[in-house]
Design a protein around this motif. Structure first.
Motif, PDB file in Angstrom:
ATOM      1  N   UNK A   1       0.836  -1.200   0.000  1.00 47.64           N
ATOM      2  CA  UNK A   1       0.000   0.000   0.000  1.00 47.64           C
ATOM      3  C   UNK A   1       0.873   1.252   0.000  1.00 47.64           C
ATOM      4  N   UNK A   2       1.911   1.266   0.837  1.00 43.41           N
ATOM      5  CA  UNK A   2       2.791   2.430   0.887  1.00 43.41           C
ATOM      6  C   UNK A   2       3.500   2.633  -0.450  1.00 43.41           C
ATOM      7  N   UNK A   3       3.909   1.541  -1.087  1.00 42.48           N
ATOM      8  CA  UNK A   3       4.559   1.633  -2.395  1.00 42.48           C
ATOM      9  C   UNK A   3       3.601   2.235  -3.424  1.00 42.48           C
ATOM     10  N   UNK A   4       2.367   1.786  -3.404  1.00 42.15           N
ATOM     11  CA  UNK A   4       1.378   2.313  -4.353  1.00 42.15           C
ATOM     12  C   UNK A   4       1.033   3.765  -4.032  1.00 42.15           C
TER      13      UNK A   4
ATOM     14  N   UNK B   1      -7.878   7.491  -4.183  1.00 42.34           N
ATOM     15  CA  UNK B   1      -7.248   7.791  -5.465  1.00 42.34           C
ATOM     16  C   UNK B   1      -7.403   6.621  -6.438  1.00 42.34           C
ATOM     17  N   UNK B   2      -7.319   5.401  -5.915  1.00 42.70           N
ATOM     18  CA  UNK B   2      -7.489   4.223  -6.765  1.00 42.70           C
ATOM     19  C   UNK B   2      -8.919   4.140  -7.298  1.00 42.70           C
TER      20      UNK B   2
ATOM     21  N   UNK C   1      -9.134   6.937 -10.035  1.00 43.29           N
ATOM     22  CA  UNK C   1      -8.351   6.742 -11.244  1.00 43.29           C
ATOM     23  C   UNK C   1      -8.046   8.081 -11.894  1.00 43.29           C
ATOM     24  N   UNK C   2      -7.247   8.064 -12.944  1.00 42.88           N
ATOM     25  CA  UNK C   2      -6.875   9.316 -13.606  1.00 42.88           C
ATOM     26  C   UNK C   2      -8.094  10.015 -14.198  1.00 42.88           C
ATOM     27  N   UNK C   3      -8.968   9.261 -14.844  1.00 37.98           N
ATOM     28  CA  UNK C   3     -10.158   9.856 -15.453  1.00 37.98           C
ATOM     29  C   UNK C   3     -11.077  10.442 -14.391  1.00 37.98           C
ATOM     30  N   UNK C   4     -11.271   9.708 -13.304  1.00 34.67           N
ATOM     31  CA  UNK C   4     -12.147  10.186 -12.248  1.00 34.67           C
ATOM     32  C   UNK C   4     -11.613  11.432 -11.577  1.00 34.67           C
TER      33      UNK C   4
END
Length: 452
Positions: free
Chosen positions: A113-116, A344-345, A348-351
């Motif tokens: 999770x921290x990496x992401x 954030x997941x 997403x970029x579009x959201x």
């Protein structure tokens, strides 16, 4: 029974060792007027649990929750909709009970999770690397100044007048103990930021330039010329972002040449919570990674060739000798970072782009309506979801009158900058996706009455 671990002799010996005459000397940096001279007024010396619950509940009822009124407060803390799934997921046992992942073999979920989270922050900020979070935006700002000092070996920092005054206050407090020189100023009610003026003041002694984006008045500026000017003199550009949703529409600071980007992540996944806990974001260029404070979760391969995660470059004093530590931060805002990453997941970029577009559209609608009120002037036409109005009357009493009408109508600059006469009529209004047409109409009506 009271727990008294020290005898009077123990206490006297400890005070003598550090050169303090009394325990009170340890609090000399706290202003006299802020110190208690007795028990807290209005609270009994002792009470039953039931009595305490009733009293605290009565005090809590005096609050006006953000969800119970049209809400237009901002200035570093923003009301956004957080999906219910975020709260559900962060309360899962494998997340809620996870703390510092010192044993990677049993903490792979936390480390992943921290990496992401780091990957998301780096992408958002336009930087190459990010750490596993800081306490909040203000302390991240100070840590960036300290990092710039280590990189440049210079101690003078130019701070934009558009940096949040609370961030400035934190930096000034810490600079007392490090020898850093901070040059600051209060903003003016103009459409333009002080970016051009900052560039002219950079000299060979400058370690870093700190600028907020968008700034405390909501103004947006092109930071590339400032980055170029800083680099020409061997200085770093530090950019502070208090509203990360803005980066769904605006060019990232890293794309404009920022060396270090820090800020507050509260807008994504973390509620207002009466001011905390929040989550500080910190990213930088890869060449400065060894001077970055906090810690980093890295990706690796285990003995069987499987993907795995570990803590790496953990240059904080819990991991290495104190004199070599880049920071005295002893933990990170892990649960808030998890909430940020989940939200954030889900977006997403579009959201994120759609959310940013909705924020700007709502703010644009409100700004146009409020600027049409007689005597009210919109000072900055270029903004994201926050803008500043100059009222024909002092803003702080006007805010109180709007509260009486059931509307939380903004933050008065007189509150943020007491004693600055030129800012007394300034009102900062934040409009997010949570503001309905009815809320904006209520704000317009309340402000119209408040400025009469």
């Amino acid at each position: 029974m009271r727990y008294l671990p020290l005898s009077d002799t123990d206490r006297s010996e400890m005070l003598a060792t550090i050169g303090a005459a009394s325990v009170d000397d340890l609090f000399r940096d706290v202003p006299e007027e802020a110190r208690l001279d007795g028990p807290i007024h209005g609270l009994p010396l002792h009470a039953s649990e039931l009595s305490v619950e009733r009293q605290l509940t009565a005090l809590a009822r005096k609050n006006l929750p953000a969800s119970d009124a049209p809400f237009f407060l901002g200035c570093g803390a923003y009301k956004h909709h957080i999906p219910a799934s975020v709260d559900h997921l962060i309360q899962r046992g494998e997340f809620l009970t996870a703390y510092t992942p010192y044993q990677p073999e049993i903490a792979q979920g936390t480390l992943q999770v921290l990496f992401e989270f780091q990957s998301q922050v780096a992408r958002l900020y336009g930087c190459e690397v990010a750490n596993a979070s800081m306490y909040d935006g203000s302390t991240a700002c100070w840590e960036a100044i300290g990092m710039a000092r280590r990189v440049t070996r210079k101690t003078k920092t130019l701070i934009s007048s558009g940096l949040h005054p609370h961030y400035v206050g934190v930096c000034k407090t810490m600079a007392k103990f490090t020898g850093d020189t901070l040059e600051t100023a209060a903003p003016t009610l103009t459409a333009e930021t002080d970016v051009a003026g900052l560039a002219d003041r950079i000299d060979g002694e400058t370690s870093a330039v700190v600028v907020q984006y968008p700034d405390i008045l909501g103004r947006v500026a092109d930071l590339q010329p400032l980055a170029d000017a800083a680099h020409a003199k061997g200085a770093l550009l530090i950019v502070v972002v208090t509203e990360p949703v803005a980066l769904g529409l605006l060019k990232s600071p890293g794309e404009m040449g920022a060396d270090i980007v820090v800020g507050e992540g509260q807008s994504i996944g973390v509620g207002l919570n009466f001011g905390g806990p929040y989550v500080g974001l910190f990213a930088c260029r890869e060449k400065h990674i060894r001077q970055m404070p906090g810690r980093i979760a890295g990706e690796t391969i285990d003995a069987d060739g499987k993907r795995g995660f570990v803590l790496t470059l953990s240059t904080r004093e819990q991991h290495i000798r104190r004199e070599k530590a880049t920071s005295n931060i002893c933990t990170n805002s892990g649960l808030c970072a998890l909430a940020f990453s989940i939200h954030m997941t889900l977006l997403g970029e579009k959201g994120l782009r759609q959310l940013a577009e909705l924020n700007h559209a709502r703010a644009r609608l409100a700004a146009d309506k409020l600027a049409a009120i007689p005597g009210v002037r919109l000072i900055n036409d270029l903004f994201f979801n926050e803008f500043t109005l100059e009222l024909p009357v002092e803003a702080r009493p006007a805010v109180h009158r709007m509260v009486e009408a059931g509307v939380l109508g903004g933050v008065s600059l007189g509150r943020l900058y007491p004693g600055e006469a030129g800012l007394a009529n300034g009102l900062v209004v934040a409009v997010t996706e949570t503001a309905t047409d009815e809320d904006i109409d209520a704000l317009t009506k309340a402000l119209t009455e408040a400025v009469k």
